[in-house]
Design a protein around this motif. Structure first.
Motif, mmCIF file in Angstrom:
data_model
loop_
_atom_site.group_PDB
_atom_site.id
_atom_site.type_symbol
_atom_site.label_atom_id
_atom_site.label_comp_id
_atom_site.label_asym_id
_atom_site.label_seq_id
_atom_site.Cartn_x
_atom_site.Cartn_y
_atom_site.Cartn_z
ATOM 1 N N ARG A 1 14.267 42.143 19.017
ATOM 2 C CA ARG A 1 14.939 41.760 20.253
ATOM 3 C C ARG A 1 15.390 40.317 20.111
ATOM 4 N NH1 ARG A 1 9.931 40.662 24.387
ATOM 5 N NH2 ARG A 1 9.178 38.938 23.169
ATOM 6 N N PRO A 2 16.369 39.891 20.900
ATOM 7 C CA PRO A 2 16.835 38.502 20.803
ATOM 8 C C PRO A 2 15.741 37.524 21.230
ATOM 9 C CG PRO A 2 18.413 39.865 21.997
ATOM 10 C CD PRO A 2 17.173 40.685 21.827
ATOM 11 N N HIS A 3 15.692 36.402 20.547
ATOM 12 C CA HIS A 3 14.710 35.350 20.847
ATOM 13 C C HIS A 3 15.409 33.999 20.720
ATOM 14 C CE1 HIS A 3 10.907 33.243 21.050
ATOM 15 N NE2 HIS A 3 11.163 32.647 19.888
ATOM 16 N N TRP A 4 15.155 33.103 21.676
ATOM 17 C CA TRP A 4 15.758 31.772 21.660
ATOM 18 C C TRP A 4 14.835 30.787 20.950
ATOM 19 C CZ3 TRP A 4 20.638 30.957 22.975
ATOM 20 C CH2 TRP A 4 21.270 31.904 23.776
ATOM 21 N N VAL A 5 15.419 29.965 20.093
ATOM 22 C CA VAL A 5 14.691 28.933 19.356
ATOM 23 C C VAL A 5 15.448 27.619 19.522
ATOM 24 C CG1 VAL A 5 13.933 28.177 17.063
ATOM 25 C CG2 VAL A 5 13.859 30.611 17.653
ATOM 26 N N GLY A 6 14.730 26.558 19.838
ATOM 27 C CA GLY A 6 15.325 25.232 19.941
ATOM 28 C C GLY A 6 15.038 24.414 18.699
ATOM 29 N N VAL A 7 15.976 23.573 18.329
ATOM 30 C CA VAL A 7 15.803 22.635 17.207
ATOM 31 C C VAL A 7 16.263 21.276 17.710
ATOM 32 C CG1 VAL A 7 16.570 21.998 14.888
ATOM 33 C CG2 VAL A 7 16.139 24.396 15.445
ATOM 34 N N ARG A 8 15.465 20.259 17.435
ATOM 35 C CA ARG A 8 15.768 18.900 17.910
ATOM 36 C C ARG A 8 15.448 17.898 16.821
ATOM 37 N NH1 ARG A 8 18.202 15.434 21.455
ATOM 38 N NH2 ARG A 8 16.786 13.845 22.143
ATOM 39 N N ARG A 9 16.237 16.826 16.765
ATOM 40 C CA ARG A 9 15.990 15.748 15.805
ATOM 41 C C ARG A 9 15.188 14.648 16.499
ATOM 42 N NH1 ARG A 9 19.973 13.179 11.998
ATOM 43 N NH2 ARG A 9 21.542 14.155 13.275
ATOM 44 N N LEU A 10 14.172 14.168 15.806
ATOM 45 C CA LEU A 10 13.432 12.972 16.215
ATOM 46 C C LEU A 10 13.426 12.056 15.004
ATOM 47 C CD1 LEU A 10 10.444 14.545 18.154
ATOM 48 C CD2 LEU A 10 12.392 13.330 19.111
ATOM 49 N N GLY A 11 14.088 10.921 15.112
ATOM 50 C CA GLY A 11 14.239 10.046 13.953
ATOM 51 C C GLY A 11 15.137 10.725 12.936
ATOM 52 N N ARG A 12 14.672 10.850 11.718
ATOM 53 C CA ARG A 12 15.450 11.504 10.653
ATOM 54 C C ARG A 12 14.985 12.929 10.382
ATOM 55 N NH1 ARG A 12 16.742 7.046 6.050
ATOM 56 N NH2 ARG A 12 17.758 5.573 7.449
ATOM 57 N N THR A 13 14.032 13.402 11.162
ATOM 58 C CA THR A 13 13.459 14.726 10.939
ATOM 59 C C THR A 13 13.855 15.677 12.060
ATOM 60 O OG1 THR A 13 11.563 13.703 9.848
ATOM 61 C CG2 THR A 13 11.299 15.981 10.556
ATOM 62 N N PHE A 14 14.240 16.884 11.670
ATOM 63 C CA PHE A 14 14.527 17.946 12.628
ATOM 64 C C PHE A 14 13.270 18.792 12.804
ATOM 65 C CE2 PHE A 14 18.656 16.764 11.044
ATOM 66 C CZ PHE A 14 19.456 16.839 12.164
ATOM 67 N N TYR A 15 13.061 19.278 14.041
ATOM 68 C CA TYR A 15 11.871 20.066 14.357
ATOM 69 C C TYR A 15 12.257 21.413 14.944
ATOM 70 C CZ TYR A 15 9.077 15.939 13.588
ATOM 71 O OH TYR A 15 8.479 14.861 13.003
ATOM 72 N N LEU B 1 11.347 24.064 17.484
ATOM 73 C CA LEU B 1 10.615 24.083 18.746
ATOM 74 C C LEU B 1 10.401 25.510 19.256
ATOM 75 C CD1 LEU B 1 12.495 21.112 20.432
ATOM 76 C CD2 LEU B 1 10.385 21.049 19.097
ATOM 77 N N ASP B 2 10.297 26.452 18.342
ATOM 78 C CA ASP B 2 10.098 27.863 18.687
ATOM 79 C C ASP B 2 8.831 28.027 19.521
ATOM 80 O OD1 ASP B 2 9.697 30.632 18.766
ATOM 81 O OD2 ASP B 2 10.316 30.913 16.688
ATOM 82 N N SER B 3 8.940 28.663 20.675
ATOM 83 C CA SER B 3 7.788 28.861 21.558
ATOM 84 C C SER B 3 6.734 29.770 20.950
ATOM 85 C CB SER B 3 8.251 29.433 22.900
ATOM 86 O OG SER B 3 8.849 30.711 22.706
ATOM 87 N N LYS B 4 7.078 30.508 19.899
ATOM 88 C CA LYS B 4 6.098 31.373 19.238
ATOM 89 C C LYS B 4 5.194 30.587 18.287
ATOM 90 C CE LYS B 4 8.642 35.676 19.529
ATOM 91 N NZ LYS B 4 9.076 36.865 18.787
ATOM 92 N N LEU B 5 5.524 29.335 18.028
ATOM 93 C CA LEU B 5 4.697 28.488 17.166
ATOM 94 C C LEU B 5 3.631 27.787 18.003
ATOM 95 C CD1 LEU B 5 7.534 26.803 15.054
ATOM 96 C CD2 LEU B 5 6.098 28.755 14.403
ATOM 97 N N ALA B 6 2.498 27.476 17.382
ATOM 98 C CA ALA B 6 1.424 26.769 18.084
ATOM 99 C C ALA B 6 1.824 25.339 18.426
ATOM 100 C CB ALA B 6 0.157 26.774 17.232
ATOM 101 N N ALA B 7 2.699 24.748 17.617
ATOM 102 C CA ALA B 7 3.152 23.372 17.810
ATOM 103 C C ALA B 7 4.522 23.238 17.143
ATOM 104 C CB ALA B 7 2.160 22.392 17.168
#
Length: 102
Positions: free
Chosen positions: A37-51, A53-59
């Motif tokens: 099924r479709p799932h939304w995942v966010g990605v954000r840059r902090l400094g020089r690193t991208f993260y 932000l998938d809600s299925k991850l613990a962090a």
């Protein structure tokens, strides 16, 4: 000379983040069903690193710098029907500077 792919043309310094709509396996407890099924995942840059932000991850999970982000996006978009949305400031959207010239 081949044209660069759209992912290679993204002007990453002008982009605040990404929203991906990607297929995700449906699970019942530890049992993975042959359905997605479709799932939304966010990605954000902090400094020089991208993260990731998938809600299925613990962090939040570090993706890395620009080359690793492009590979992450390429892999995520290759899993099936998916969409990629860019999060940019209004001036970047209006000027179209989120995409580098060919």
């Amino acid at each position: 000379c081949p044209l660069p792919s759209p992912l290679e043309r993204l002007a990453l310094p002008h982009i605040l983040g990404f929203l991906l709509n990607v297929p995700s396996r449906v699970t019942l407890g530890t049992l993975a069903l042959p359905v997605s099924r479709p799932h939304w995942v966010g990605v954000r840059r902090l400094g020089r690193t991208f993260y990731n932000l998938d809600s299925k991850l613990a962090a939040p999970a570090a993706i890395g710098a620009e080359p690793q982000l492009r590979e992450f996006l390429r892999e995520a978009l290759s899993r099936g029907p998916s969409e990629l949305f860019l999060v940019v400031p209004r001036d970047v959207e209006e000027a179209g500077t989120w995409l580098s010239p060919e």
